[in-house]
Design an enzyme around this catalytic site. Structure first.
Site, PDB file in Angstrom:
ATOM      1  N   ARG A  17      11.774 -16.041  -3.242  1.00 15.08           N
ATOM      2  CA  ARG A  17      12.145 -17.213  -2.442  1.00 15.08           C
ATOM      3  C   ARG A  17      11.614 -18.500  -3.090  1.00 15.08           C
ATOM      4  N   GLU A  73      -6.256   3.732  22.274  1.00 19.81           N
ATOM      5  CA  GLU A  73      -7.334   4.508  21.624  1.00 19.81           C
ATOM      6  C   GLU A  73      -8.637   3.713  21.563  1.00 19.81           C
ATOM      7  N   PHE A  92      -0.507  13.370  26.198  1.00 22.73           N
ATOM      8  CA  PHE A  92      -1.929  13.380  26.572  1.00 22.73           C
ATOM      9  C   PHE A  92      -2.127  12.366  27.689  1.00 22.73           C
ATOM     10  N   ALA A 121      -7.841  11.356  16.978  1.00 25.31           N
ATOM     11  CA  ALA A 121      -6.702  10.434  16.904  1.00 25.31           C
ATOM     12  C   ALA A 121      -7.112   9.106  16.268  1.00 25.31           C
ATOM     13  N   SER A 169      -9.803   1.449  29.824  1.00 24.24           N
ATOM     14  CA  SER A 169     -11.025   1.432  28.999  1.00 24.24           C
ATOM     15  C   SER A 169     -12.124   2.289  29.628  1.00 24.24           C
ATOM     16  N   SER A 224       2.187   7.508  15.808  1.00 20.78           N
ATOM     17  CA  SER A 224       1.778   7.858  17.175  1.00 20.78           C
ATOM     18  C   SER A 224       2.321   9.222  17.578  1.00 20.78           C
TER      19      SER A 224
HETATM   20  P1  TGC Z   1     -20.431   7.523  27.962  1.00 19.17           P
HETATM   21  O1  TGC Z   1     -21.555   7.641  28.914  1.00 19.17           O
HETATM   22  O2  TGC Z   1     -20.550   6.614  26.798  1.00 19.17           O
HETATM   23  O3  TGC Z   1     -20.018   8.961  27.413  1.00 19.17           O
HETATM   24  C1  TGC Z   1     -19.844  10.076  28.239  1.00 19.17           C
HETATM   25  C2  TGC Z   1     -20.176  11.303  27.375  1.00 19.17           C
HETATM   26  O4  TGC Z   1     -19.252  11.354  26.276  1.00 19.17           O
HETATM   27  C3  TGC Z   1     -19.963  11.247  25.029  1.00 19.17           C
HETATM   28  N1  TGC Z   1     -19.137  10.392  24.149  1.00 19.17           N
HETATM   29  C4  TGC Z   1     -18.380  10.911  23.177  1.00 19.17           C
HETATM   30  N2  TGC Z   1     -18.233  12.170  22.737  1.00 19.17           N
HETATM   31  C5  TGC Z   1     -17.371  12.368  21.719  1.00 19.17           C
HETATM   32  N3  TGC Z   1     -16.697  11.361  21.147  1.00 19.17           N
HETATM   33  C6  TGC Z   1     -16.821  10.090  21.558  1.00 19.17           C
HETATM   34  N4  TGC Z   1     -16.119   9.114  20.977  1.00 19.17           N
HETATM   35  C7  TGC Z   1     -17.692   9.811  22.613  1.00 19.17           C
HETATM   36  N5  TGC Z   1     -18.054   8.690  23.286  1.00 19.17           N
HETATM   37  C8  TGC Z   1     -18.942   9.056  24.212  1.00 19.17           C
HETATM   38  C9  TGC Z   1     -21.297  10.637  25.375  1.00 19.17           C
HETATM   39  O5  TGC Z   1     -22.275  11.007  24.430  1.00 19.17           O
HETATM   40  C10 TGC Z   1     -21.555  11.234  26.737  1.00 19.17           C
HETATM   41  O6  TGC Z   1     -21.993  12.561  26.538  1.00 19.17           O
HETATM   42  P2  TGC Z   1     -22.978  13.278  27.569  1.00 19.17           P
HETATM   43  O7  TGC Z   1     -23.388  14.549  26.886  1.00 19.17           O
HETATM   44  O8  TGC Z   1     -24.116  12.322  27.790  1.00 19.17           O
HETATM   45  O9  TGC Z   1     -22.191  13.517  28.814  1.00 19.17           O
HETATM   46  O10 TGC Z   1     -19.150   7.156  28.809  1.00 19.17           O
HETATM   47  P3  TGC Z   1     -18.663   5.790  29.402  1.00 19.17           P
HETATM   48  O11 TGC Z   1     -18.064   6.113  30.733  1.00 19.17           O
HETATM   49  O12 TGC Z   1     -19.767   4.764  29.339  1.00 19.17           O
HETATM   50  O13 TGC Z   1     -17.452   5.371  28.413  1.00 19.17           O
HETATM   51  C11 TGC Z   1     -17.646   5.112  27.095  1.00 19.17           C
HETATM   52  C12 TGC Z   1     -16.372   4.505  26.461  1.00 19.17           C
HETATM   53  C13 TGC Z   1     -16.041   3.183  27.113  1.00 19.17           C
HETATM   54  C14 TGC Z   1     -16.694   4.267  24.999  1.00 19.17           C
HETATM   55  C15 TGC Z   1     -15.186   5.459  26.581  1.00 19.17           C
HETATM   56  O14 TGC Z   1     -14.863   5.740  27.858  1.00 19.17           O
HETATM   57  C16 TGC Z   1     -13.969   4.999  25.824  1.00 19.17           C
HETATM   58  O15 TGC Z   1     -13.829   5.379  24.660  1.00 19.17           O
HETATM   59  N6  TGC Z   1     -13.014   4.214  26.422  1.00 19.17           N
HETATM   60  C17 TGC Z   1     -11.730   3.922  25.789  1.00 19.17           C
HETATM   61  C18 TGC Z   1     -10.680   4.823  26.348  1.00 19.17           C
HETATM   62  C19 TGC Z   1      -9.621   5.194  25.341  1.00 19.17           C
HETATM   63  O16 TGC Z   1      -9.770   5.062  24.145  1.00 19.17           O
HETATM   64  N7  TGC Z   1      -8.520   5.707  25.840  1.00 19.17           N
HETATM   65  C20 TGC Z   1      -7.467   6.210  24.968  1.00 19.17           C
HETATM   66  C21 TGC Z   1      -6.433   6.972  25.733  1.00 19.17           C
HETATM   67  S1  TGC Z   1      -5.351   7.928  24.717  1.00 19.17           S
HETATM   68  C22 TGC Z   1      -4.429   6.815  23.893  1.00 19.17           C
HETATM   69  O17 TGC Z   1      -4.612   5.653  23.955  1.00 19.17           O
HETATM   70  C23 TGC Z   1      -3.367   7.397  23.015  1.00 19.17           C
HETATM   71  S2  TGC Z   1      -2.453   6.207  22.207  1.00 19.17           S
HETATM   72  C24 TGC Z   1      -1.304   7.084  21.315  1.00 19.17           C
HETATM   73  C25 TGC Z   1      -1.724   7.302  19.896  1.00 19.17           C
HETATM   74  O18 TGC Z   1      -2.838   7.716  19.600  1.00 19.17           O
HETATM   75  O19 TGC Z   1      -0.925   7.056  18.999  1.00 19.17           O
HETATM   76  P1  FAD Z   2      -8.215  -2.558  30.398  1.00 23.18           P
HETATM   77  O1  FAD Z   2      -9.201  -1.453  30.341  1.00 23.18           O
HETATM   78  O2  FAD Z   2      -7.751  -3.029  31.745  1.00 23.18           O
HETATM   79  O3  FAD Z   2      -8.708  -3.765  29.537  1.00 23.18           O
HETATM   80  C1  FAD Z   2      -8.236  -5.114  29.720  1.00 23.18           C
HETATM   81  C2  FAD Z   2      -9.053  -6.023  28.785  1.00 23.18           C
HETATM   82  O4  FAD Z   2     -10.417  -5.972  29.140  1.00 23.18           O
HETATM   83  C3  FAD Z   2      -8.984  -5.594  27.325  1.00 23.18           C
HETATM   84  O5  FAD Z   2      -8.943  -6.716  26.486  1.00 23.18           O
HETATM   85  C4  FAD Z   2     -10.290  -4.849  27.103  1.00 23.18           C
HETATM   86  O6  FAD Z   2     -10.728  -4.867  25.763  1.00 23.18           O
HETATM   87  C5  FAD Z   2     -11.203  -5.665  28.006  1.00 23.18           C
HETATM   88  N1  FAD Z   2     -12.390  -4.923  28.405  1.00 23.18           N
HETATM   89  C6  FAD Z   2     -12.462  -3.680  28.944  1.00 23.18           C
HETATM   90  N2  FAD Z   2     -13.735  -3.339  29.186  1.00 23.18           N
HETATM   91  C7  FAD Z   2     -14.487  -4.386  28.784  1.00 23.18           C
HETATM   92  C8  FAD Z   2     -15.882  -4.655  28.782  1.00 23.18           C
HETATM   93  N3  FAD Z   2     -16.768  -3.747  29.235  1.00 23.18           N
HETATM   94  N4  FAD Z   2     -16.316  -5.845  28.292  1.00 23.18           N
HETATM   95  C9  FAD Z   2     -15.434  -6.761  27.839  1.00 23.18           C
HETATM   96  N5  FAD Z   2     -14.101  -6.576  27.822  1.00 23.18           N
HETATM   97  C10 FAD Z   2     -13.646  -5.402  28.302  1.00 23.18           C
HETATM   98  N6  FAD Z   2      -3.233   6.389  27.155  1.00 23.18           N
HETATM   99  C11 FAD Z   2      -3.229   7.747  27.255  1.00 23.18           C
HETATM  100  O7  FAD Z   2      -4.017   8.326  27.968  1.00 23.18           O
HETATM  101  N7  FAD Z   2      -2.310   8.480  26.542  1.00 23.18           N
HETATM  102  C12 FAD Z   2      -1.388   7.915  25.734  1.00 23.18           C
HETATM  103  O8  FAD Z   2      -0.583   8.608  25.107  1.00 23.18           O
HETATM  104  C13 FAD Z   2      -1.365   6.492  25.628  1.00 23.18           C
HETATM  105  N8  FAD Z   2      -0.414   5.873  24.878  1.00 23.18           N
HETATM  106  C14 FAD Z   2      -0.322   4.497  24.884  1.00 23.18           C
HETATM  107  C15 FAD Z   2       0.755   3.866  24.259  1.00 23.18           C
HETATM  108  C16 FAD Z   2       0.873   2.480  24.296  1.00 23.18           C
HETATM  109  C17 FAD Z   2       2.054   1.814  23.657  1.00 23.18           C
HETATM  110  C18 FAD Z   2      -0.122   1.698  24.941  1.00 23.18           C
HETATM  111  C19 FAD Z   2      -0.032   0.197  24.956  1.00 23.18           C
HETATM  112  C20 FAD Z   2      -1.176   2.313  25.569  1.00 23.18           C
HETATM  113  C21 FAD Z   2      -1.286   3.714  25.581  1.00 23.18           C
HETATM  114  N9  FAD Z   2      -2.308   4.370  26.275  1.00 23.18           N
HETATM  115  C22 FAD Z   2      -2.328   5.747  26.368  1.00 23.18           C
HETATM  116  C23 FAD Z   2      -3.238   3.603  27.098  1.00 23.18           C
HETATM  117  C24 FAD Z   2      -4.361   2.942  26.303  1.00 23.18           C
HETATM  118  O9  FAD Z   2      -5.296   3.871  25.854  1.00 23.18           O
HETATM  119  C25 FAD Z   2      -5.006   1.890  27.212  1.00 23.18           C
HETATM  120  O10 FAD Z   2      -4.055   0.854  27.375  1.00 23.18           O
HETATM  121  C26 FAD Z   2      -6.317   1.356  26.660  1.00 23.18           C
HETATM  122  O11 FAD Z   2      -7.308   2.342  26.701  1.00 23.18           O
HETATM  123  C27 FAD Z   2      -6.799   0.092  27.401  1.00 23.18           C
HETATM  124  O12 FAD Z   2      -6.764   0.278  28.770  1.00 23.18           O
HETATM  125  P2  FAD Z   2      -6.044  -0.815  29.742  1.00 23.18           P
HETATM  126  O13 FAD Z   2      -4.687  -1.064  29.199  1.00 23.18           O
HETATM  127  O14 FAD Z   2      -6.154  -0.304  31.128  1.00 23.18           O
HETATM  128  O15 FAD Z   2      -6.878  -2.118  29.556  1.00 23.18           O
END
Ligand code: TGC
Ligand code: FAD
Length: 386
Positions: A270, A365, A131, A244, A140, A93
């Site tokens: 074991r 992610e 980030f 990522a 999400s 991470s």
């Molecule tokens: P949606 O309408 O699907 O998309 C908006 C625009 O974005 C484009 N798009 C992408 N482009 C590049 N890469 C992708 N993976 C893309 N997914 C979608 C899409 O084509 C569109 O483009 P345009 O030109 O039409 O504007 O947007 P939505 O609001 O319906 O959301 C889609 C969804 C749910 C898949 C997205 O929001 C999502 O991926 N949600 C999950 C959020 C997430 O992963 N958060 C992570 C935070 S960072 C983190 O967790 C770090 S952990 C630390 C570590 O990595 O170790």
């Molecule tokens: P929610 O979005 O509230 O989801 C709750 C539940 O609902 C989940 O089971 C999910 O799968 C489900 N769900 C959501 N949408 C739907 C749907 N449409 N249909 C059915 N089920 C659904 N974020 C950053 O920006 N930067 C970071 O560096 C970062 N680091 C992290 C480190 C750790 C240790 C953790 C635990 C999280 C980190 N995150 C970071 C946040 C992470 O990306 C979010 O926790 C993740 O995207 C899920 O969001 P949430 O926790 O709000 O869950």
């Protein structure tokens, strides 16, 4: 030293450079990280002092080019992530966030002066980044974010809260996503910025050897020159996640390998009912299933790497691999934990640490469900998110 798991001779697919990089990172993890991880996991801390060593090894932003960056190929990069996560998901991470979520957006969307200033500092580990996308009520669904930026003369004022941010409380630089006139933009928020503060999240039972924080922006005063000029819309933030998630797909295989390796060694030694645990059919079935799942994950990662190297990788393909490999690793870890019996719940062994970590990796992610819906939408053309 860890020998690796390679039932399908994947070694023969690798270049000399890829092997060298993998073995260098493997050696670093064995010598410098594994001896200290247990104490850090217990204390809920990360060995930040290793950042300089990782910088010297060229691990940060290793697959990016220019600005003195290594520009290694995508398969070598993936193997690097695999070895780091064999150590701990928190270690991977740290490197994922620094390279894929902080250096990448600057490299891709930054101005020339932003790149020249930040990329070399982040590459050496002299500066640590984070980030900030997720908010308390928008994980999400980051498109719903509340954080706002308003232009005031020569600066932006940012207000909002970012939650669960890896390295948030130790970062010198935060890449913060906020809405400016209704459109999502990326901002470089430096440590010490007036109105910007952070606090560590306490009580984590997962990813304990990793720092997770809340970022609070209260009219934070960000110079106009700290807007990432090329990052416009949610798409820009999501494109960083692809980088990522690619690393996570490889990394999860490393965590699974560590658990499998430990379980296999343990059940050979074991004895129960007069013979080794490994001598029972039930155990051998578990081992065969684990090996098969790991091998499938390895092959998936390898092909993913080839597609990325060829510039043909679609985000949905990354979703498939992240979703599959993390869930695979979690199941391997749970099975391995059971095979270790009571010892499996002790931190004398690494399996339960990996198992607990993988719960976070399954969530961050993009959760397992989010990636399921990404694939469902790609297959059917119907959006089932809402
Ligand atoms: P949606 O309408 O699907 O998309 C908006 C625009 O974005 C484009 N798009 C992408 N482009 C590049 N890469 C992708 N993976 C893309 N997914 C979608 C899409 O084509 C569109 O483009 P345009 O030109 O039409 O504007 O947007 P939505 O609001 O319906 O959301 C889609 C969804 C749910 C898949 C997205 O929001 C999502 O991926 N949600 C999950 C959020 C997430 O992963 N958060 C992570 C935070 S960072 C983190 O967790 C770090 S952990 C630390 C570590 O990595 O170790
Ligand atoms: P929610 O979005 O509230 O989801 C709750 C539940 O609902 C989940 O089971 C999910 O799968 C489900 N769900 C959501 N949408 C739907 C749907 N449409 N249909 C059915 N089920 C659904 N974020 C950053 O920006 N930067 C970071 O560096 C970062 N680091 C992290 C480190 C750790 C240790 C953790 C635990 C999280 C980190 N995150 C970071 C946040 C992470 O990306 C979010 O926790 C993740 O995207 C899920 O969001 P949430 O926790 O709000 O869950």
């Amino acid at each position: 030293m860890f020998k690796g798991i390679d039932y399908y001779d994947i070694e023969s697919e690798l270049t000399d450079q890829a092997r060298l990089i993998r073995d260098t990172v493997r050696d670093f993890v064995d010598r410098e990280f594994l001896p200290v991880v247990r104490e850090h996991y217990r204390a809920g801390t990360f060995p930040v002092e290793l950042a300089a060593t990782m910088g010297k090894l060229g691990l940060f932003g290793a697959n990016l080019t220019g600005y003195g960056l290594p520009g290694i190929d995508q398969i070598s990069y993936g193997l690097m992530m695999q070895e780091l996560e064999r150590g701990d998901s928190g270690l991977r991470s740290f490197v994922s966030v620094q390279g894929a979520l902080v250096m990448y957006p600057i490299w891709k969307f930054g101005s020339e002066s932003q790149k020249e200033y930040w990329l070399p500092r982040l590459a050496t580990g002299e500066a640590v980044g984070c980030f900030g996308l997720t908010e308390p009520d928008f994980g999400s669904d980051p498109g719903g974010m509340i954080t706002r930026a308003v232009k005031h003369g020569n600066e932006y004022r940012l207000s909002g809260v970012k939650m669960w941010i890896t390295n948030g409380s130790i970062a010198d630089l935060a890449v913060v996503w906020a809405k400016l006139d209704g459109e999502i933009r990326g901002f470089l928020v430096e440590r010490g910025t007036a109105g910007f503060s952070s606090g560590e999240v306490a009580g984590k039972l997962s990813l304990r050897a990793s720092i997770t924080a809340e970022l609070v922006l209260d009219e934070a005063r960000v110079p106009a020159g700290n807007l990432l000029p090329g990052a416009v819309g949610l798409k820009s933030a999501l494109s960083c996640l692809n980088q990522a998630r690619y690393g996570i797909a490889w990394g999860a295989v490393g965590a699974a390998m560590a658990c499998f390796d430990e379980a296999l060694a343990y059940c050979r030694e074991r004895k129960v009912f007069g013979k080794p645990v490994a001598g029972y059919q039930l155990t051998q079935a578990k081992l065969a299933d684990m090996l098969t799942a790991i091998t499938q994950g390895q092959l998936l990662s390898l092909q993913l790497g080839k597609l990325k190297e060829a510039g043909r990788l679609r985000p949905q393909q990354v979703s498939l691999a992240k979703r599959n490999n993390v869930r695979m690793a979690l199941e391997v870890a749970r099975t391995a934990r059971g095979m270790l019996g009571a010892n499996g719940i002790s931190d004398e062994y690494q399996t339960m640490r990996h198992m607990c970590n993988l719960e976070s990796v399954d969530t961050y992610e993009g959760t397992y469900e989010v990636h399921t819906l990404v694939l469902g939408r790609d297959l059917t053309g119907i959006d089932a998110f809402t």
